[in-house]
Design an enzyme around this catalytic site. Structure first.
Site, short mmCIF file in Angstrom:
data_model
loop_
_atom_site.label_atom_id
_atom_site.label_comp_id
_atom_site.label_asym_id
_atom_site.label_seq_id
_atom_site.Cartn_x
_atom_site.Cartn_y
_atom_site.Cartn_z
N GLY A 25 0.60 -1.64 0.15
CA GLY A 25 -0.23 -0.11 -0.02
C GLY A 25 1.41 1.24 -0.18
CD GLN A 27 4.79 4.75 5.05
OE1 GLN A 27 5.87 4.62 5.16
NE2 GLN A 27 4.69 5.99 5.47
CG ASP A 82 -1.38 0.02 12.11
OD1 ASP A 82 -0.52 -0.08 12.41
OD2 ASP A 82 -2.09 1.94 11.86
CG HIS A 107 1.17 2.74 14.05
ND1 HIS A 107 1.43 4.03 15.16
CD2 HIS A 107 0.37 2.95 14.08
CE1 HIS A 107 0.94 4.42 15.86
NE2 HIS A 107 -0.35 4.14 15.30
N GLY A 133 3.91 7.44 2.60
CA GLY A 133 3.69 6.67 1.39
C GLY A 133 4.96 7.07 0.17
CD GLU A 226 -14.13 33.43 4.05
OE1 GLU A 226 -12.94 33.43 4.51
OE2 GLU A 226 -13.59 34.24 2.89
CD GLU A 230 -9.52 31.65 2.08
OE1 GLU A 230 -9.19 32.55 3.36
OE2 GLU A 230 -10.37 32.96 1.52
CB SER A 251 -4.34 41.21 7.19
OG SER A 251 -5.80 40.96 7.97
P1 NAD Z 1 -1.66 0.47 3.68
O1 NAD Z 1 -3.45 0.94 3.60
O2 NAD Z 1 -1.75 1.81 2.05
O3 NAD Z 1 -1.37 -0.28 2.79
C1 NAD Z 1 -2.19 -1.83 3.03
C2 NAD Z 1 -1.83 -2.84 2.28
O4 NAD Z 1 -2.01 -4.01 3.16
C3 NAD Z 1 -2.42 -3.44 1.39
O5 NAD Z 1 -1.14 -2.98 -0.24
C4 NAD Z 1 -3.44 -4.09 1.64
O6 NAD Z 1 -2.91 -5.15 -0.11
C5 NAD Z 1 -2.20 -5.21 1.85
N1 NAD Z 1 -3.01 -5.85 2.98
C6 NAD Z 1 -3.91 -6.07 3.22
N2 NAD Z 1 -4.59 -7.45 4.07
C7 NAD Z 1 -3.38 -7.43 3.40
C8 NAD Z 1 -3.17 -9.47 3.43
N3 NAD Z 1 -3.82 -10.45 4.24
N4 NAD Z 1 -2.63 -9.94 3.34
C9 NAD Z 1 -1.03 -9.23 2.96
N5 NAD Z 1 -1.21 -8.23 2.56
C10 NAD Z 1 -2.60 -7.38 3.04
O7 NAD Z 1 -1.40 0.82 4.45
P2 NAD Z 1 -0.41 2.21 4.78
O8 NAD Z 1 -0.93 3.42 5.20
O9 NAD Z 1 1.23 1.73 4.28
O10 NAD Z 1 -0.11 1.85 7.08
C11 NAD Z 1 0.69 0.43 6.40
C12 NAD Z 1 1.90 0.93 8.24
O11 NAD Z 1 2.77 1.92 7.49
C13 NAD Z 1 1.23 0.81 9.56
O12 NAD Z 1 1.35 0.90 10.36
C14 NAD Z 1 0.49 2.92 8.82
O13 NAD Z 1 0.24 2.72 10.64
C15 NAD Z 1 2.16 2.93 9.05
N6 NAD Z 1 1.79 4.40 8.65
C16 NAD Z 1 1.70 5.06 8.02
C17 NAD Z 1 2.14 5.64 7.26
C18 NAD Z 1 0.32 6.35 6.02
O14 NAD Z 1 1.48 7.44 5.88
N7 NAD Z 1 0.18 6.21 5.04
C19 NAD Z 1 2.54 7.06 7.74
C20 NAD Z 1 3.84 6.00 8.78
C21 NAD Z 1 3.15 4.61 8.78
MG MG Z 2 -1.48 7.06 12.68
#
Ligand code: NAD
Ligand code: MG
Length: 329
Positions: A25, A27, A82, A107, A133, A226, A230, A251
């Site tokens: 996904g 990350q 998560d 996380h 990501g 508003e 913004e 301002s």
């Molecule tokens: P996401 O929802 O974008 O991606 C999740 C991925 O997991 C997807 O590719 C999905 O297909 C896959 N998935 C779902 N179920 C699955 C399964 N049963 N088996 C295998 N793959 C499966 O998640 P994300 O936002 O990338 O978050 C991932 C981690 O990174 C989390 O722990 C999140 O807290 C952390 N994190 C996210 C961000 C952010 O900005 N998105 C920033 C820092 C940390």
């Molecule tokens: Mg968070």
């Protein structure tokens, strides 16, 4: 706080090792591609029916079912949502985890709140980029990187921090700086920020402002501009240079209104409520509520999201954004 840079991190701690990134996904995509381009051996763990498999192959990366990917891995980075990590860990990751491997997170939620309890013979580390990501990927491609947090929950091999720093380097984080924290601190501050300020606080503030103007008979278009549109102008300035910097661009009338009225909106009562919300996070009550909500198929989550999507601000917003084509990429 301790901050590490390029020279503090040595990629050799990951050279010749196998890294399994679970999930592709936001990350997962960024981590796996950045690590691969840093010359490391990456495989993306996915469900056999995942629509991401084609994308992973297109990017020139290897992919395997989750359990297979974990079996040979020296580092397993869990980047699935998560609320799903506990089940995926119990079914596919835990049973295949090698002794001496590093289990990594972006996380701290599942480790801090005990949803995942790894065996004693693995390292448990966190490498959490402080950005989405997409930014982790584009900054890396441009030669810089998003600052990362690292934390060590368990150091079975004596090399947990070396591996965490090498990983942070592999995704580009040490080009900007790597800050050391703990699983507890990262988890609690992350939840607090999204609940009180970034997501919960901000969306309620926007809706309350919009509703007040519309209820008083003003055009919803005006209220939208508003109270929502913004917000970006102001937060971009705050992001660039802080609050005083933002104030140097508005301002004097806006400034005077800001400093004399703001405290009547975020009142002592609001601050007291923030403390209560923090306490719910610290005590594990929020985590318990959210995990139970998932177990019963998310009735509250679904109902409130649906109701909020029907708020008038969403309808008028769609109409106005369609007039401003440049907003959408
Ligand atoms: P996401 O929802 O974008 O991606 C999740 C991925 O997991 C997807 O590719 C999905 O297909 C896959 N998935 C779902 N179920 C699955 C399964 N049963 N088996 C295998 N793959 C499966 O998640 P994300 O936002 O990338 O978050 C991932 C981690 O990174 C989390 O722990 C999140 O807290 C952390 N994190 C996210 C961000 C952010 O900005 N998105 C920033 C820092 C940390
Ligand atoms: Mg968070």
């Amino acid at each position: 706080m301790k901050v590490y840079y390029e020279n503090d991190a040595d990629i050799k701690h990951l050279k010749g090792k196998k890294i399994a990134v679970i999930g592709y996904g936001s990350q997962g995509n960024a981590h796996s591609n950045n690590l691969h381009e840093s010359g490391l051996d990456v495989v993306v763990g996915l469900r056999p029916d995942s629509p991401s498999i084609a994308k992973v192959k297109e990017a020139g990366l290897k992919t395997l079912p989750v359990g297979e990917a974990v079996k040979n891995a020296d580092v397993v980075m869990i980047l699935v949502p998560d609320e799903k990590q506990g089940d995926i860990y119990r079914e596919e990751i835990g049973p295949n985890l090698k002794k001496g491997a590093a289990l990594a997170f972006a996380h701290g939620f599942n480790i801090h709140f005990g949803q995942i309890v790894p065996p004693d013979n693995v390292d448990v580390i966190m490498i959490a980029p402080k950005g989405p990501g997409k930014l982790v990927r584009t900054t890396y491609q441009e030669g810089s990187g998003v600052p990362c947090l690292i934390a060590i929950h368990q150091d079975a091999t004596g090399h947990a921090k070396d591996v965490a720093l090498a990983y942070a380097k592999g995704i580009g984080g040490s080009r900007s700086g790597v800050i050391e924290t703990s699983f507890r601190e990262e988890t609690e501050t992350d939840l607090f920020g999204e609940q009180c300020v970034l997501c919960g606080g901000l969306s309620e503030l926007i809706k309350a402002g919009f509703d007040t103007l519309v209820d008083a008979g003003y055009a919803p278009e005006m209220a939208y501009f508003e109270c929502l549109h913004e917000v970006k102008l102001i937060t971009d300035l705050i992001h660039q240079g802080g609050i005083s910097y933002m104030r140097s661009y508005i301002s004097n009338t806006a400034k005077y209104g800001d400093i004399t009225r703001g405290k009547r909106i975020v009142t002592e009562e609001t601050r007291k409520e923030m403390k209560k919300i923090l306490e719910e996070i610290q005590s594990g009550n929020f985590a318990r509520e959210w995990m139970l909500e998932n177990k019963v198929n998310r009735p509250v989550f679904n109902a409130i999201l649906k109701r909020d999507a029907e708020h008038p601000i969403e309808k008028i917003g769609k109409k106005l954004r369609d007039m401003m084509k440049w907003i959408k990429k």
